[in-house]
Design an enzyme around this catalytic site. Structure first.
Site, PDB file in Angstrom:
ATOM      1  N   SER A  58     -54.095 -18.354 -62.208  1.00 55.68           N
ATOM      2  CA  SER A  58     -53.102 -19.456 -62.057  1.00 55.68           C
ATOM      3  C   SER A  58     -51.769 -18.991 -61.329  1.00 55.68           C
ATOM      4  CB  SER A  58     -53.125 -20.025 -63.596  1.00 55.68           C
ATOM      5  OG  SER A  58     -52.172 -21.291 -63.520  1.00 55.68           O
ATOM      6  N   ASP A  69     -49.285 -13.752 -48.274  1.00 60.12           N
ATOM      7  CA  ASP A  69     -49.461 -14.632 -46.788  1.00 60.12           C
ATOM      8  C   ASP A  69     -47.897 -14.213 -46.076  1.00 60.12           C
ATOM      9  OD1 ASP A  69     -51.563 -15.712 -47.528  1.00 60.12           O
ATOM     10  OD2 ASP A  69     -50.657 -17.816 -48.464  1.00 60.12           O
ATOM     11  N   LYS A  84     -58.405 -19.714 -60.398  1.00 65.82           N
ATOM     12  CA  LYS A  84     -57.761 -20.988 -61.173  1.00 65.82           C
ATOM     13  C   LYS A  84     -56.786 -21.616 -60.363  1.00 65.82           C
ATOM     14  CE  LYS A  84     -56.011 -23.427 -64.797  1.00 65.82           C
ATOM     15  NZ  LYS A  84     -54.961 -24.218 -64.674  1.00 65.82           N
TER      16      LYS A  84
END
Length: 303
Positions: A58, A69, A84
């Protein structure tokens, strides 16, 4: 880390970049909403490694994904995180039904209403975050996380958003991978972990189990004997690896005897943790490769 507050993790990610998008949150029928770090101040500009494992889920996956990224941090861990990538909300059933007080409270229903998406457009759902440098663990050959559920939501992708950072450039990532792989291949404990992962996979796939009592006892005894080899993989302190508490935390820790005991055990466990040891070696390689000429480190070599 099993997760936490979305707003907190956006602020935490923002400690390491100037500003920009951190995560996209998309309802089923509407456009994605972008959560951004709006603070242009960078609290830490040095080398950064994010450690994850198969239970990182999460909000913790959002932080790892964003810093990966952006190319701001090297992510280190098992094959992937938990996967998740969904948002749930509780709805009070009493609010939807008038009267019928004799049957109330009716409880709540938990519904999935949104999905998380990385700034590159990919979801963290199902596949999780795949580390830049993979270390073997007990789940190396076994599916875990959302993939194990009977009806998980699929991975999906939306349009990426613009993002950039000019704090660091991880130009030597392949070299970091190669160095770590060589150390792991020569590390006895990591090889034992690989063996154990294959053993767990074999046991999971074994579908024929004796039902006769004596045969079943023998079967389970053999399994237990096989596992004994892997019980104390991280039992010994590692030379040169130690941890201490931050001064700001000491007063709080010493205020309770049970807290002192838990902290002592935690400090001891760190001194035996081969994952932390290898991550520190990756950090050392990172400093020597990508940060050797960094103006941030030019006057901080003694630190």
């Amino acid at each position: 880390n099993g997760g936490g507050s979305l707003n907190d993790v956006v602020q935490m990610s923002g400690l390491f970049i100037k500003d920009g998008p951190i995560v996209q949150v998309k309802p089923r029928t509407r456009q994605a909403y972008v959560y951004e770090d709006e603070d242009p101040e960078v609290r830490y500009t040095g080398p950064l490694v994010v450690m994850v494992n198969s239970y990182s889920a999460s909000a913790s996956e959002i932080l790892a994904a964003a810093l990966q990224d952006y190319g701001r941090a090297v992510v280190v861990g098992g094959n992937s995180t938990f996967g998740k990538g969904t948002v749930q909300a509780f709805f009070d059933l009493d609010r939807f039904i008038r009267g019928a007080t004799e049957f109330k409270p009716l409880g709540q229903i938990k519904m999935t209403k949104q999905k998380f998406y990385r700034v590159n457009g990919g979801s963290t759902q199902l596949i999780g975050v795949e580390p830049d440098i993979v270390l073997p663990d007990n789940h190396s050959f076994i599916e875990y996380g959302e993939k194990k559920y009977d009806y998980p939501l699929e991975w999906s992708q939306i349009e990426p958003v613009e993002y950039t950072q000019d704090i660091v450039t991880l130009a030597h990532l392949e070299g970091l991978k190669k160095n770590s792989s060589s150390r792991v291949d020569e590390h006895e404990s990591f090889q034992l972990i690989k063996e154990n992962a294959m053993r767990l996979k074999k046991n999971k796939d074994q579908s024929v189990i004796p039902l006769a009592l004596e045969s079943y006892k023998e079967f389970m005894d053999n399994r237990e004997k096989e596992s004994e080899k892997y019980i104390d993989i991280m039992k010994d302190p590692i030379d040169g690896l130690s941890a201490t508490n931050l001064p700001v935390d000491i007063k709080h820790i010493q205020g309770d005897s049970s807290r002192i005991a838990r902290n002592d055990n935690w400090i001891k466990s760190i001194s035996k943790d081969i994952y932390i040891d290898e991550t520190l070696l990756i950090m050392k390689d990172l400093i020597e490769s990508d940060f050797s000429d960094s103006p941030y480190f030019a006057n901080r070599k003694d630190n």
